[in-house]
Design a protein around this motif. Structure first.
Motif, PDB file in Angstrom:
ATOM      1  N   MET A  80       0.826  -1.196   0.000  1.00  0.00           N
ATOM      2  CA  MET A  80       0.000   0.000   0.000  1.00  0.00           C
ATOM      3  C   MET A  80       0.870   1.259   0.000  1.00  0.00           C
ATOM      4  O   MET A  80       0.613   2.213  -0.740  1.00  0.00           O
ATOM      5  N   VAL A  81       1.911   1.250   0.861  1.00  0.00           N
ATOM      6  CA  VAL A  81       2.798   2.411   0.944  1.00  0.00           C
ATOM      7  C   VAL A  81       3.536   2.621  -0.378  1.00  0.00           C
ATOM      8  O   VAL A  81       3.637   3.752  -0.877  1.00  0.00           O
ATOM      9  N   GLY A 102       3.051   5.830  -2.721  1.00  0.00           N
ATOM     10  CA  GLY A 102       4.212   6.656  -3.052  1.00  0.00           C
ATOM     11  C   GLY A 102       4.431   6.772  -4.551  1.00  0.00           C
ATOM     12  O   GLY A 102       4.750   7.848  -5.064  1.00  0.00           O
ATOM     13  N   ALA A 103       4.246   5.657  -5.273  1.00  0.00           N
ATOM     14  CA  ALA A 103       4.401   5.680  -6.727  1.00  0.00           C
ATOM     15  C   ALA A 103       3.365   6.586  -7.377  1.00  0.00           C
ATOM     16  O   ALA A 103       3.675   7.350  -8.308  1.00  0.00           O
ATOM     17  N   LEU A 104       2.123   6.531  -6.900  1.00  0.00           N
ATOM     18  CA  LEU A 104       1.075   7.390  -7.444  1.00  0.00           C
ATOM     19  C   LEU A 104       1.368   8.863  -7.166  1.00  0.00           C
ATOM     20  O   LEU A 104       1.161   9.725  -8.034  1.00  0.00           O
TER      21      LEU A 104
END
Length: 202
Positions: free
Chosen positions: A1-2, A6-8
């Motif tokens: 999820m993290v 972070g990528a988004l």
């Protein structure tokens, strides 16, 4: 999820640039300083302002012409709500630490969902969908009769018919807000009682 989040976020900044995101964060900060006074948001923080106004510490709350009024919230209301939440969370965490049954975990989920409604920056009525669904879990620790009595009281308190009856009253908004906050505070206290009655694990 993290990693996905972070990528988004990085992709969003790369595509749209940081200035636009900074402006968005500034708007969020402005929004966080305000709250909605209306039947849809029976907020503990607004009731704090109501109490302070009774002692002449802040200006009296004045309701606008529409169904809702946007209020500028002082920082101390958020700080006090956070301190209250922390003061409740610590004993609950200690009680839950050695109680790992499915019943105990369900009661912890109920308590968290109620606390989000009571102590969060906004107390939208739709936040109560999960607590209302989890309320029967009180039977794990309170017994049948007290649980049924509390369920009946909360069903009446959260009835749309009752909501409509409060509307025409001169002080209906404040009465409804106090009723909801005190009612769900009682439900939160009952949740803690039910939790500490759960057997301890090894």
């Amino acid at each position: 999820m993290v990693l996905t989040g972070g990528a988004l976020a990085l992709t969003s900044v790369a595509l749209m640039g940081w200035p636009l995101h900074r402006a968005f964060l500034a708007q969020l900060d402005l929004a966080s300083d305000k709250s909605v006074w209306g039947m849809v948001n029976p907020s503990l923080r607004i009731l704090m302002l109501d109490i302070a106004s009774q002692f002449g510490l802040v200006e009296p709350l004045t309701q606008g012409a529409g169904n809702v009024t946007v209020l500028i919230m002082p920082r101390w209301t958020g700080l006090l709500a956070a301190l209250l939440a922390l003061g409740i969370a610590l004993p609950v965490a200690l009680a839950a630490r050695k109680r790992h049954s499915a019943h105990a975990l369900t009661l912890v989920a109920l308590g968290l969902s109620v606390a989000l409604f009571l102590f969060g920056p906004l107390s939208w009525l739709h936040y109560l969908e999960l607590p209302l669904l989890l309320l029967p879990a009180l039977g794990f620790g309170l017994g049948r009769a007290p649980t049924l009595a509390l369920l009946a009281a909360m069903a009446a308190l959260n009835s749309s018919e009752l909501l409509l009856r409060f509307g025409p009253l001169q002080q209906g908004l404040a009465i409804y807000g106090w009723s909801m906050v005190l009612g769900w505070s009682a439900a939160l206290a009952a949740t803690f009682v039910a939790l500490i009655r759960q057997p301890r694990g090894e």
